[in-house]
Each structure stands twice: as structure tokens, then as C-alpha cells.
Motif scaffolding. Structure first.
Motif, PDB file in Angstrom:
ATOM      1  N   ILE A  80      89.609  50.610 -34.671  1.00  0.00           N
ATOM      2  CA  ILE A  80      89.481  49.521 -33.695  1.00  0.00           C
ATOM      3  C   ILE A  80      88.076  49.487 -33.111  1.00  0.00           C
ATOM      4  CG2 ILE A  80      90.267  48.652 -31.452  1.00  0.00           C
ATOM      5  CD1 ILE A  80      93.071  49.703 -32.178  1.00  0.00           C
ATOM      6  N   HIS A 124     102.043  48.948 -35.906  1.00  0.00           N
ATOM      7  CA  HIS A 124     100.968  48.488 -36.791  1.00  0.00           C
ATOM      8  C   HIS A 124     100.492  47.094 -36.384  1.00  0.00           C
ATOM      9  CE1 HIS A 124     100.593  51.627 -39.872  1.00  0.00           C
ATOM     10  NE2 HIS A 124     101.864  51.880 -39.601  1.00  0.00           N
ATOM     11  N   GLU A 128      96.732  46.218 -34.921  1.00  0.00           N
ATOM     12  CA  GLU A 128      95.929  45.192 -35.594  1.00  0.00           C
ATOM     13  C   GLU A 128      95.534  44.087 -34.616  1.00  0.00           C
ATOM     14  OE1 GLU A 128      93.833  43.438 -38.763  1.00  0.00           O
ATOM     15  OE2 GLU A 128      94.695  45.452 -38.529  1.00  0.00           O
ATOM     16  N   ARG A 131      92.649  45.344 -32.741  1.00  0.00           N
ATOM     17  CA  ARG A 131      91.497  45.346 -33.658  1.00  0.00           C
ATOM     18  C   ARG A 131      90.876  43.957 -33.767  1.00  0.00           C
ATOM     19  NH1 ARG A 131      91.265  44.797 -39.724  1.00  0.00           N
ATOM     20  NH2 ARG A 131      89.352  45.841 -40.357  1.00  0.00           N
ATOM     21  N   TRP A 173      97.040  40.666 -44.759  1.00  0.00           N
ATOM     22  CA  TRP A 173      97.243  41.888 -43.984  1.00  0.00           C
ATOM     23  C   TRP A 173      98.636  42.450 -44.219  1.00  0.00           C
ATOM     24  CZ3 TRP A 173     100.745  43.027 -40.021  1.00  0.00           C
ATOM     25  CH2 TRP A 173     100.514  44.243 -39.351  1.00  0.00           C
ATOM     26  N   PHE A 176      98.087  48.257 -40.271  1.00  0.00           N
ATOM     27  CA  PHE A 176      96.852  48.689 -39.620  1.00  0.00           C
ATOM     28  C   PHE A 176      96.323  49.924 -40.325  1.00  0.00           C
ATOM     29  CE2 PHE A 176      94.824  51.534 -36.508  1.00  0.00           C
ATOM     30  CZ  PHE A 176      93.729  50.743 -36.184  1.00  0.00           C
ATOM     31  N   ASP A 178      93.723  52.892 -39.712  1.00  0.00           N
ATOM     32  CA  ASP A 178      92.810  53.504 -38.746  1.00  0.00           C
ATOM     33  C   ASP A 178      91.553  54.068 -39.394  1.00  0.00           C
ATOM     34  OD1 ASP A 178      93.787  55.813 -39.909  1.00  0.00           O
ATOM     35  OD2 ASP A 178      94.679  56.605 -38.084  1.00  0.00           O
TER      36      ASP A 178
END
Length: 199
Positions: A80, A124, A128, A131, A173, A176, A178
């Protein structure tokens, strides 16, 4: 204990929701807020010293008598980037990154959210959302009537999770990551423009 969450495109709406929750009787120590700060948008609101690395100390993140927002601090979250954060989740993430505590088998923000009672699939999605420039507000509540009240407060200005998740999935997508690259200020602006309702 019940966990209630809301993802906001507008940081001001998230702040207003936190204030309204506190005024409704939710203790500050039961609320957390995490907002993307890639563009340095909220640096002036932080009351903690920015640390040098990922998961740096967040400072007075547990709220207190001045309310949760008085404890905003700066930190970085893998995948992020820089965020402003306050509350129990921010303290957990900062401690885990510093090696002070363990937050589950998944780790990072996903592990922290799962440990807080958020389903993995939703964790998740929320990660996102942060982010991509959003702000997450999350509350831990002991009684059902207050949980319904908080859901109503958060629901007034937060995004529709099913609709937004479908929107993310249309762009390819899935989950997520990391280990992924944090979005730039320009990418976040473009995403906000893309998501803006058409007249």
C-alpha cells in the motif's frame, strides 16, 4: 464481538463517520481508521513523528480522551505504501511489522483484518481499496443494537462493497498482493476519475 467496516473514497467522509460513531457512544479504542497517504495528503493531520521504515511507530494510535482522530500517525504498509492510521488495528500492524507481536498466519494488513474478524475475501478487498486511495474505518462492537447503528453511520457515505469489488474484478484484480508495488498519486487520481459517477 462484532466487526463493522466501511470503505470510503473521500477521507473527509470517513473522518465525519468516525466522529459520529464516537458521538453515538462507540469508545475511541474500539475504532480504527487507515487512509492511503501516498500523495502526502494528510501529513498535516498526523500527530506522530513519521518513521523511516515499514511499520514504523505510529505514536498515540489508541485514541483517548481527545477521540480517535487525535491519535493519527504515519506508517507504511507493504503493498500500500504510506498511510495515516489510528486505533487498535494500526497499533497491531505497527507492532507486528516491528516484530513485537504476531498477527496470524497470513501476516500484514490481511492477517490483521482477519484477526479482527473480517472474512479473508473481504480483507483482500479492503486492503485493495486502501491501496487504490481509499480510507477504511473499522469498529469492534459488543452489542447488536450498536452494530446496527454503526452500520447505518458507515453506510451513508461508504462505497458499496459488492459493486466496488465487481468493478475491481473487471480490471483483472483478484486479490491484494502485499508484495506488489504501491500505487502512485497519479494512478490514484486516475482511478478516482474512472470511478466517478457519469452524469
Amino acid at each position: 464481538m462484532q466487526t463493522v467496516t466501511g470503505l470510503f473514497d473521500d477521507y473527509a467522509d470517513a473522518r465525519a463517520a468516525v466522529t459520529e460513531m464516537e458521538q453515538a457512544g462507540v469508545p475511541s479504542e474500539n475504532i480504527s481508521i487507515i487512509a492511503n497517504n501516498v500523495g502526502g495528503w494528510h501529513a498535516g493531520e498526523s500527530h506522530a513523528v513519521e518513521g523511516a521504515g515499514t511499520g514504523a511507530a505510529v505514536g498515540a494510535v489508541t485514541g483517548g480522551t481527545l477521540g480517535l482522530l487525535a491519535g493519527l500517525g504515519l506508517m507504511a504498509i507493504p503493498g500500500i505504501g504510506p498511510v495515516v492510521a489510528a486505533g487498535w488495528l494500526a497499533a497491531t500492524l505497527a507492532g507486528a511489522a516491528a516484530g513485537a507481536v504476531s498477527i496470524g498466519t497470513v501476516g500484514g494488513i490481511i492477517g490483521g483484518l482477519i484477526d479482527a474478524g473480517v472474512y479473508e475475501e473481504d480483507a483482500h478487498f479492503y486492503a485493495e481499496g486502501i491501496r487504490r486511495g481509499g480510507t477504511l474505518v473499522i469498529a469492534r462492537l459488543l452489542d447488536e443494537p450498536m452494530a446496527y447503528r454503526v452500520q447505518a453511520i458507515l453506510g451513508r457515505a461508504s462505497v458499496d462493497p459488492a459493486e466496488r469489488r465487481a468493478n475491481y474484478e473487471q480490471t483483472g484484480w483478484e486479490r491484494f498482493d502485499d508484495a506488489g508495488r504501491p500505487w502512485t498519486d497519479g494512478e490514484i487520481d486516475a482511478e478516482r476519475h474512472r470511478l466517478r459517477p457519469r452524469p
